[in-house]
Design a protein around this motif. Structure first.
Motif, mmCIF file in Angstrom:
data_model
loop_
_atom_site.group_PDB
_atom_site.id
_atom_site.type_symbol
_atom_site.label_atom_id
_atom_site.label_comp_id
_atom_site.label_asym_id
_atom_site.label_seq_id
_atom_site.Cartn_x
_atom_site.Cartn_y
_atom_site.Cartn_z
ATOM 1 N N ASP A 70 0.859 -1.182 0.000
ATOM 2 C CA ASP A 70 0.000 0.000 0.000
ATOM 3 C C ASP A 70 0.894 1.231 0.000
ATOM 4 O OD1 ASP A 70 -1.779 2.040 0.398
ATOM 5 O OD2 ASP A 70 -2.248 1.519 2.472
ATOM 6 N N THR A 80 -6.485 2.347 2.457
ATOM 7 C CA THR A 80 -5.638 1.568 3.357
ATOM 8 C C THR A 80 -6.472 0.606 4.193
ATOM 9 O OG1 THR A 80 -3.936 3.287 3.456
ATOM 10 C CG2 THR A 80 -4.019 1.728 5.283
ATOM 11 N N ALA A 83 -7.408 -2.319 2.086
ATOM 12 C CA ALA A 83 -6.268 -3.199 1.859
ATOM 13 C C ALA A 83 -5.995 -4.078 3.077
ATOM 14 C CB ALA A 83 -5.030 -2.373 1.516
#
Length: 242
Positions: A70, A80, A83
């Motif tokens: 990321d 984020t 992810a």
């Protein structure tokens, strides 16, 4: 051959894609598609969202991704979070690459605030403001009718925007001399910016220091707890290769 997904859009993401490609790692760079004519990294590029953590997890499985980095913007908290959740569901290793934030130096006059809304609330009546927080942030400042804004962004902002705003469409890097000229020509007294870090836009901070501007600095969100986070492309490349 290892296959690595880079969640990108930053200079660090582009540099990482180039470094891993040179090392023989197959890279897929994902761009959100929010910027017109983005700077593209080397290797395979995927544009557009995944559809949240569910979509990202399904894509990781389908594409047999070995690792995820990321390397999104420090303020891309939603990406984020997606992810982190997708990596947890699939068991795919995840690394967060975040360039270091900025720090005050002698001569600076900074006010650190946790949110854009608090930054808007810290602007006084009659202030002439250099606003560099991105085009999506302008609605937060739309009610600051007693101030004047010079807003800079890569793409045109969407309404609502402040009533007294002049928009400059521009992409960095910038020079100190150019930033000082903007400050002088528009009689600016306050700089509002995010703690994005990096060298591409530090010129505005140097110019603000030299011109005696007050700086309202919006703090970046903290990285997710329990996740490995590095600050350099070299560290991320070594991790992704291994």
């Amino acid at each position: 051959m290892r296959r690595v997904l880079i969640l990108g859009g930053t200079a660090e993401a582009r540099a990482l894609a180039g470094e891993l490609t040179e090392r023989g790692v197959r890279v897929v760079s994902s761009l959100a598609g929010r910027v017109t004519a983005p700077r593209l990294p080397v290797g395979e590029v995927r544009e557009g969202g995944f559809g949240g953590p569910d979509g990202l997890a399904a894509w990781l499985r389908a594409e047999r991704i070995d690792a995820v980095v990321d390397a999104t913007h420090p303020f891309a908290a939603r990406m984020t979070a997606s992810a982190v959740e997708a990596a947890a569901r699939t068991g795919v290793p995840l690394l967060i690459l975040r360039r270091p934030g900025w720090h005050e130096e002698p001569g600076d006059a900074w006010l650190r605030v946790p949110t854009l809304r608090e930054a808007a609330g810290s602007i006084g009546a009659g202030d002439r403001v250099f606003l560099t927080t991105g085009r999506r942030s302008l609605p937060v400042f739309a009610h600051s009718s007693d101030a004047w804004f010079l807003a800079r962004s890569v793409d045109p902002p969407e309404p609502p925007v402040p009533a007294n705003v002049h928009v400059i469409l521009s992409r960095g890097p910038y020079t100190v001399e150019g930033e000082l000229a903007l400050i002088r020509d528009h009689r600016l007294g306050v700089l509002v910016t995010k703690d994005s870090g990096g060298s591409m836009t530090t010129a505005k901070l140097v110019a603000a220091r030299r011109a005696g501007l007050r700086v309202i600095m919006v703090d970046r969100p903290p990285p997710p707890p329990g996740r490995l986070c590095v600050g350099t492309v070299a560290e991320a490349a070594d991790w992704a290769q291994g």
